[in-house]
Enzyme design. Sequence first.
Site, PDB file in Angstrom:
ATOM      1  N   SER A 152     -43.979 -19.880 -27.210  1.00 59.40           N
ATOM      2  CA  SER A 152     -42.740 -19.671 -27.948  1.00 59.40           C
ATOM      3  C   SER A 152     -41.505 -20.054 -27.146  1.00 59.40           C
ATOM      4  CB  SER A 152     -42.627 -18.207 -28.357  1.00 59.40           C
ATOM      5  OG  SER A 152     -43.784 -17.835 -29.061  1.00 59.40           O
ATOM      6  N   ALA A 153     -41.619 -20.129 -25.813  1.00 55.66           N
ATOM      7  CA  ALA A 153     -40.453 -20.517 -25.017  1.00 55.66           C
ATOM      8  C   ALA A 153     -39.984 -21.913 -25.426  1.00 55.66           C
ATOM      9  CB  ALA A 153     -40.787 -20.493 -23.528  1.00 55.66           C
TER      10      ALA A 153
END
Lengths: 459, 492
Positions: free
Chosen positions: B222-223
């Site tokens: 998700s980064a």
Amino acid sequence: MTAPTVDSPPPPLRLPKRRGVELSLLVGAVLISVYGYAAVGLAHDDTVPPDVARYGGGLGLLALVAHLAVRFRAPYADPLLLPIAVLLNGLGLVLIYRLDLETPSDTAAPTQLIWSTLGVALFIVVVLLLRDHRVLQRYAYLSVATALVLMIVPIFFPAVNGARIWIRVGGFSFQPGEFAKILLAVFFAAYLAANRNALAYSGRTVWKLQLPTGRVLGPIVAIWLLSVGVLVLERDLGTSLLFFGLFVILLYVATGRIGWIAVGLLLAAVGAFVVGSFEPHVHSRVQDWLDPFATIDAGQGPSQLAQSLFAFAEGGMLGTGLGLGHSVLIGFAAKSDFILATAGEELGLAGLTAIFLLYALMVARGYRAGLALRDPFGQLLAVGLASILALQVFVIAGGVMGLIPLTGMAMPFLAQGGSSVVTNWIIVALLIRLSDQARRPRPGQPETGVIAPIVEDEQ
Amino acid sequence: MIRYIRRAAAFCLLLLAALLVNAARVQVFEADELTSNSANRRNTIARYDQPRGNILVHTGSADATATVTGSKDTGEQLAWERTYPHGPLYAPVTGYASQTYGTTLIENAEDDVLSGTDSLLAPLPLWNDLTRGRQPGGDVVTTVRDAVQRAAYEGLAGRKGAVAAMDPSTGEILALVSSPSYDPEQISGTGSAVTSAWARLNASASLPMLNRAIRQTYPPGSAFKIVTAAAALDAGVVDDPDEETDTPSPYVLPGTSTVLPNESSGCEKASLAEAIRVSCNTVMAHLGVRVGLDGMVEAAENFGFNDAGLRIPSGVAKSNFDTEMSDDQLAQSSIGQFDTTATPLQMAMVAAAVANDGEIAHPRLVDRTTKHDGDTVSQTSTRSYRRAMSPSTAVQLRRMMVDVVENGTGTNAAIGGVTVGGKTGTAQHGVDNTGAPYAWFISWAQSEGSARPEVAVAVVVEDAAADRADISGGGSAAPIARAVMEAALSQG
């Protein structure tokens, strides 16, 4: 340099003895060696070695005693021979001492100093006892027999580093083949002086080549077989090359037949090729010479020859300075066969040139004595001894610098090796005696009516 | 006979003359070739004949530095050996300088300076070539700050993972930590102790010698949504981050029947800002597809993905974003899955891009090199690497990232009195995502009264022993990021 002397008869009546020149040159030789010794200590430990005075004193004493022997028993001897020998020997001791610093567990310099002392002692004995070189002529066959025995004995002893050239008795070992050189030179000179004409002018002519008779040829073939035998049985390529070269040179000088040289070279080539193809030890030496870096490419690390070349290359023009090189990387033979690499690395091309010139001077002086002597035996003996020096230097120096295949042999006076040092001191003693005879003013005037030796044109 | 003696003499002297010529050949004409032969140990001996120059890090706020390396004289043929007083802490920065195994990282990249052969160290040009000598080894001052490095190292506390921290506006790398690490001093010298240490380190399952911060790539999870968000804003796919998007939840990947779930609730038709705050997979995957393959590839490459040539000065592994994919693969790639991988340094650059108005300053680890006596030899300077997004997009993303830390998944990174923006990430990997997921946190921090953020950081923790539930960017990685940011800010 001394003034040029006339080197062909009739000689001038009064030749200067030049003993004073010899003495001052000796002082210089000892001082250079002492300076080298101090330089090694300074470079390695930042202090002058504590025993520098002892070293200098010892070397000086040896030189002085030798000088006195020459002064009293061979007053007309060539003044350059002894100082060159002392300087080379002193330099050799410095180089060995320098390598000893890298290998504390294995010191060779003290032993070498003892051998050098023995060498000088024998030098003195020869100068004192041998009043006329022609005496040696009588012992021609005795010397060749002795030489043969000396060369055959090591076969019964274990090989060292692939070569059977050593005799070990207790903790004491020496190379009899070294002494055989002198004996063979004496024999060749005597034999050729006696059979010159037979060799040159007898026998049938085949095409343009005049063959000598079988009676004369026999011993020569025997000698050739001997040197090949040495090569095969003892794997000593260097000594075999030396005998070959010595023999061919003397044969040429005695007979003036170029054909002999051709035959000699042909035989040498055949012998070398045959032996080289079935004898792995010799074969690998030739392979190494053709490609010194093959072992590097094969991932086995550099061979001794490659390490030697690295050392020479590091020296460049002026060298790294005594005590500052890394020739110890060469490994086990750094103090003996490869001593020149240390000189090359630490003294550079400049120092190497000086060393080669010293040898060249010595050889030239030997030949000069030969030119001035009146008897064929003396002439041939002087040529033979000078050639032994030149060939030794060429074979080993050419070997460690990649000019010719590497063969085990000691650099005269420089390398670690007692037998070699002693032998070369005896050679110098004989040259001293020969040059003394050559330069000695002959009693009486040149007689008329006697057929004088042929006087060559000065070229 | 006289004539023949003369000729024989000439022959013998010719032999000696040949020796002289040959000596000149070896010692002068072929000398360079022989000297440079790799098997010639003299270069090695000369190299270790003097102490190696040192690698320094910054301590304190002023220009105070301290060395993290040393040299000791062993008295062996290769006299001077490298020592590393801080052992594993600085190994990912310095690398090792081994007499047996060569050099890596800064020890390798700045070897000419450290070993004294760099021509810039010499008093005159060509001096070293003439004298064949070398100068005393010069020093290398890195951009690393001791306190930041220690905070990162202690934060990881031996867990597998990495931290990269940099100053967003200058590109100076403040910390580079890989864990577990190793002590480079164990392999400095020669001998059996060194070879057995080398064998042990290389055989170790935890890969202590791998520099995870710049040489290992991980799926960013998700980064990576920060990159996708920047692409969507820059491409005009999203005009207003607070406007609802038309994303269903769960989202069916285009062209397949595969359903993409969310970890969090409230993602149906969520706005971009909300999707970033609670980390909605559906919204971001959908936005990636709407931006399209070309737009996403361009955006990712503007951040530094697919650049195999990045050097800091050591080479950084290539972070990957596939350039040829179907839409369902693009959807997965846009949330940092599928084939998308990134080094921790790359993800620090993503955070730095947001912090620095969309401009990425070229990351650099070396501040300057100096002579032995401290005179500067060369100085690196700030230079632009790439523009990742427009300044306005960066402003919007900063607001969203602050929201993540204040109200979203990244509350563990909050620092009192400091503006902190962050993004969590949890990346599945392995066949059918059976491997333990990686926990990511990327963030930046701006202290009060500062014109711009002073630090950007990326943390990845790969903790195979942890439960699936415990592994989350917010749980494992965010506290480490906070400690690193605090250390960086406390030094000004």
